[in-house]
Design a protein around this motif. Structure first.
Motif, PDB file in Angstrom:
ATOM      1  N   GLY A 198       0.836  -1.204   0.000  1.00  0.00           N
ATOM      2  CA  GLY A 198       0.000   0.000   0.000  1.00  0.00           C
ATOM      3  C   GLY A 198       0.865   1.245   0.000  1.00  0.00           C
ATOM      4  N   GLN A 199       0.222   2.397  -0.226  1.00  0.00           N
ATOM      5  CA  GLN A 199       0.968   3.654  -0.291  1.00  0.00           C
ATOM      6  C   GLN A 199       1.663   3.983   1.029  1.00  0.00           C
ATOM      7  OE1 GLN A 199       1.463   5.334  -3.252  1.00  0.00           O
ATOM      8  NE2 GLN A 199       3.021   6.338  -2.018  1.00  0.00           N
ATOM      9  N   GLU A 200       1.007   3.684   2.146  1.00  0.00           N
ATOM     10  CA  GLU A 200       1.597   3.980   3.455  1.00  0.00           C
ATOM     11  C   GLU A 200       2.882   3.170   3.669  1.00  0.00           C
ATOM     12  OE1 GLU A 200       0.064   3.635   7.956  1.00  0.00           O
ATOM     13  OE2 GLU A 200      -1.386   4.517   6.579  1.00  0.00           O
ATOM     14  N   GLU A 201       2.821   1.868   3.326  1.00  0.00           N
ATOM     15  CA  GLU A 201       4.012   1.014   3.446  1.00  0.00           C
ATOM     16  C   GLU A 201       5.109   1.487   2.499  1.00  0.00           C
ATOM     17  OE1 GLU A 201       2.414  -2.857   2.517  1.00  0.00           O
ATOM     18  OE2 GLU A 201       2.355  -3.405   4.634  1.00  0.00           O
ATOM     19  N   LYS A 202       4.715   1.864   1.282  1.00  0.00           N
ATOM     20  CA  LYS A 202       5.666   2.347   0.283  1.00  0.00           C
ATOM     21  C   LYS A 202       6.374   3.602   0.790  1.00  0.00           C
ATOM     22  CE  LYS A 202       4.262   1.561  -3.950  1.00  0.00           C
ATOM     23  NZ  LYS A 202       3.613   1.646  -5.264  1.00  0.00           N
ATOM     24  N   ASP A 203       5.596   4.527   1.346  1.00  0.00           N
ATOM     25  CA  ASP A 203       6.164   5.772   1.878  1.00  0.00           C
ATOM     26  C   ASP A 203       7.136   5.500   3.026  1.00  0.00           C
ATOM     27  OD1 ASP A 203       4.651   7.163   0.044  1.00  0.00           O
ATOM     28  OD2 ASP A 203       3.122   7.790   1.488  1.00  0.00           O
ATOM     29  N   GLU A 204       6.771   4.559   3.902  1.00  0.00           N
ATOM     30  CA  GLU A 204       7.641   4.223   5.031  1.00  0.00           C
ATOM     31  C   GLU A 204       8.968   3.639   4.536  1.00  0.00           C
ATOM     32  OE1 GLU A 204       7.576   1.828   9.279  1.00  0.00           O
ATOM     33  OE2 GLU A 204       6.168   1.202   7.720  1.00  0.00           O
ATOM     34  N   MET A 205       8.888   2.743   3.552  1.00  0.00           N
ATOM     35  CA  MET A 205      10.120   2.166   3.001  1.00  0.00           C
ATOM     36  C   MET A 205      10.988   3.234   2.352  1.00  0.00           C
ATOM     37  SD  MET A 205       9.520  -1.631   1.420  1.00  0.00           S
ATOM     38  CE  MET A 205      11.258  -1.993   1.176  1.00  0.00           C
ATOM     39  N   ARG A 206      10.373   4.117   1.565  1.00  0.00           N
ATOM     40  CA  ARG A 206      11.123   5.183   0.884  1.00  0.00           C
ATOM     41  C   ARG A 206      11.852   6.057   1.905  1.00  0.00           C
ATOM     42  NH1 ARG A 206      10.836   2.385  -2.529  1.00  0.00           N
ATOM     43  NH2 ARG A 206       9.748   2.451  -4.497  1.00  0.00           N
ATOM     44  N   GLN A 207      11.158   6.386   2.974  1.00  0.00           N
ATOM     45  CA  GLN A 207      11.742   7.229   4.016  1.00  0.00           C
ATOM     46  C   GLN A 207      12.963   6.534   4.636  1.00  0.00           C
ATOM     47  OE1 GLN A 207       9.177   7.816   7.440  1.00  0.00           O
ATOM     48  NE2 GLN A 207      10.055   9.824   7.819  1.00  0.00           N
ATOM     49  N   LYS A 208      12.838   5.248   4.924  1.00  0.00           N
ATOM     50  CA  LYS A 208      13.940   4.489   5.523  1.00  0.00           C
ATOM     51  C   LYS A 208      15.101   4.323   4.534  1.00  0.00           C
ATOM     52  CE  LYS A 208      11.213   2.116   9.000  1.00  0.00           C
ATOM     53  NZ  LYS A 208      11.999   2.477  10.190  1.00  0.00           N
ATOM     54  N   GLU A 209      14.770   4.093   3.255  1.00  0.00           N
ATOM     55  CA  GLU A 209      15.813   3.974   2.228  1.00  0.00           C
ATOM     56  C   GLU A 209      16.611   5.274   2.140  1.00  0.00           C
ATOM     57  OE1 GLU A 209      13.072   0.986  -0.496  1.00  0.00           O
ATOM     58  OE2 GLU A 209      13.166   3.115  -0.968  1.00  0.00           O
ATOM     59  N   GLU A 210      15.900   6.378   2.060  1.00  0.00           N
ATOM     60  CA  GLU A 210      16.558   7.679   1.942  1.00  0.00           C
ATOM     61  C   GLU A 210      17.407   7.988   3.176  1.00  0.00           C
ATOM     62  OE1 GLU A 210      16.982   9.663  -0.663  1.00  0.00           O
ATOM     63  OE2 GLU A 210      15.840   8.214  -1.845  1.00  0.00           O
ATOM     64  N   ARG A 211      16.934   7.568   4.333  1.00  0.00           N
ATOM     65  CA  ARG A 211      17.688   7.805   5.566  1.00  0.00           C
ATOM     66  C   ARG A 211      19.058   7.122   5.508  1.00  0.00           C
ATOM     67  NH1 ARG A 211      16.091   5.827  11.615  1.00  0.00           N
ATOM     68  NH2 ARG A 211      17.842   6.770  12.671  1.00  0.00           N
ATOM     69  N   VAL A 212      19.077   5.876   5.054  1.00  0.00           N
ATOM     70  CA  VAL A 212      20.345   5.139   4.951  1.00  0.00           C
ATOM     71  C   VAL A 212      21.252   5.785   3.911  1.00  0.00           C
ATOM     72  CG1 VAL A 212      21.415   2.939   4.290  1.00  0.00           C
ATOM     73  CG2 VAL A 212      19.368   2.949   5.735  1.00  0.00           C
ATOM     74  N   LEU A 213      20.703   6.094   2.736  1.00  0.00           N
ATOM     75  CA  LEU A 213      21.506   6.671   1.661  1.00  0.00           C
ATOM     76  C   LEU A 213      22.043   8.050   2.049  1.00  0.00           C
ATOM     77  CD1 LEU A 213      19.353   5.510  -1.375  1.00  0.00           C
ATOM     78  CD2 LEU A 213      21.470   4.489  -0.521  1.00  0.00           C
ATOM     79  N   THR A 214      21.226   8.837   2.732  1.00  0.00           N
ATOM     80  CA  THR A 214      21.659  10.160   3.193  1.00  0.00           C
ATOM     81  C   THR A 214      22.752  10.035   4.244  1.00  0.00           C
ATOM     82  OG1 THR A 214      19.485  11.094   2.722  1.00  0.00           O
ATOM     83  CG2 THR A 214      20.862  12.317   4.256  1.00  0.00           C
ATOM     84  N   GLU A 215      22.574   9.083   5.151  1.00  0.00           N
ATOM     85  CA  GLU A 215      23.563   8.840   6.206  1.00  0.00           C
ATOM     86  C   GLU A 215      24.943   8.565   5.606  1.00  0.00           C
ATOM     87  OE1 GLU A 215      24.454   7.622  10.417  1.00  0.00           O
ATOM     88  OE2 GLU A 215      22.578   8.405   9.645  1.00  0.00           O
ATOM     89  N   LEU A 216      24.960   7.879   4.450  1.00  0.00           N
ATOM     90  CA  LEU A 216      26.213   7.513   3.792  1.00  0.00           C
ATOM     91  C   LEU A 216      26.590   8.491   2.682  1.00  0.00           C
ATOM     92  CD1 LEU A 216      25.646   3.660   3.676  1.00  0.00           C
ATOM     93  CD2 LEU A 216      27.290   4.906   5.106  1.00  0.00           C
ATOM     94  N   ASP A 217      25.823   9.571   2.574  1.00  0.00           N
ATOM     95  CA  ASP A 217      26.084  10.618   1.578  1.00  0.00           C
ATOM     96  C   ASP A 217      26.096  10.063   0.148  1.00  0.00           C
ATOM     97  OD1 ASP A 217      26.429  13.286   0.949  1.00  0.00           O
ATOM     98  OD2 ASP A 217      28.620  13.122   0.924  1.00  0.00           O
TER      99      ASP A 217
END
Length: 143
Positions: free
Chosen positions: A120-139
């Motif tokens: 669902g969209q809510e699950e998709k949004d949560e995953m995207r947020q977590k993905e971006e957090r990891v990628l941002t953390e590692l620049d």
């Protein structure tokens, strides 16, 4: 400490030792942010044909995909299978580096190992947020 094992089973896309080191950091950062301090993860790079066969066998979908994840348990978190060919094509389509695409697919696979999904969209949004957090953390940016 998370142990990461890489297995490059394809010949279409060259994956450097530097890339393996970066992806190991991606795995460890994703695990750390989700509260995992131990376990084992296997990351395999395969051809489109190999991932298509796995997708058919385990998901009954007769098509190549970019990443598959197979959770195991808390000690051996599981296996992530990435189509290197598909990653290279997607990197070009999205206008960013292969580094970014492989890092994204790796963290996406890790989140599936942790039980996240995107039906669902809510699950998709949560995953995207977590993905971006990891990628941002590692620049790891989209450039």
């Amino acid at each position: 400490m998370i142990n990461v094992d890489f297995n490059d089973q394809q010949n279409e896309v060259e994956i450097s030792q530097e890339m393996f080191s970066l992806l190991e950091k991606v795995v460890k950062t994703a695990a750390e942010l989700e509260g995992y301090s131990g376990g084992e993860v296997s990351v395999a790079f395969v051809s489109n044909q190999q991932i298509k066969e796995l997708n058919k066998k385990y998901r009954d979908k007769n098509e190549a995909t970019d990443v598959l994840s197979f959770p195991i348990d808390q000690d051996i978190l599981g296996d992530i299978i990435i189509s290197a060919q598909r990653a290279a094509v997607q990197a070009e389509e999205y206008g960013h580096s292969l580094k970014r695409e492989l890092a994204y697919l790796t963290v996406h696979g890790m989140l599936h190992l942790f039980g996240y999904d995107h039906h669902g969209q809510e699950e998709k949004d949560e995953m995207r947020q977590k993905e971006e957090r990891v990628l941002t953390e590692l620049d790891i940016s989209r450039d």
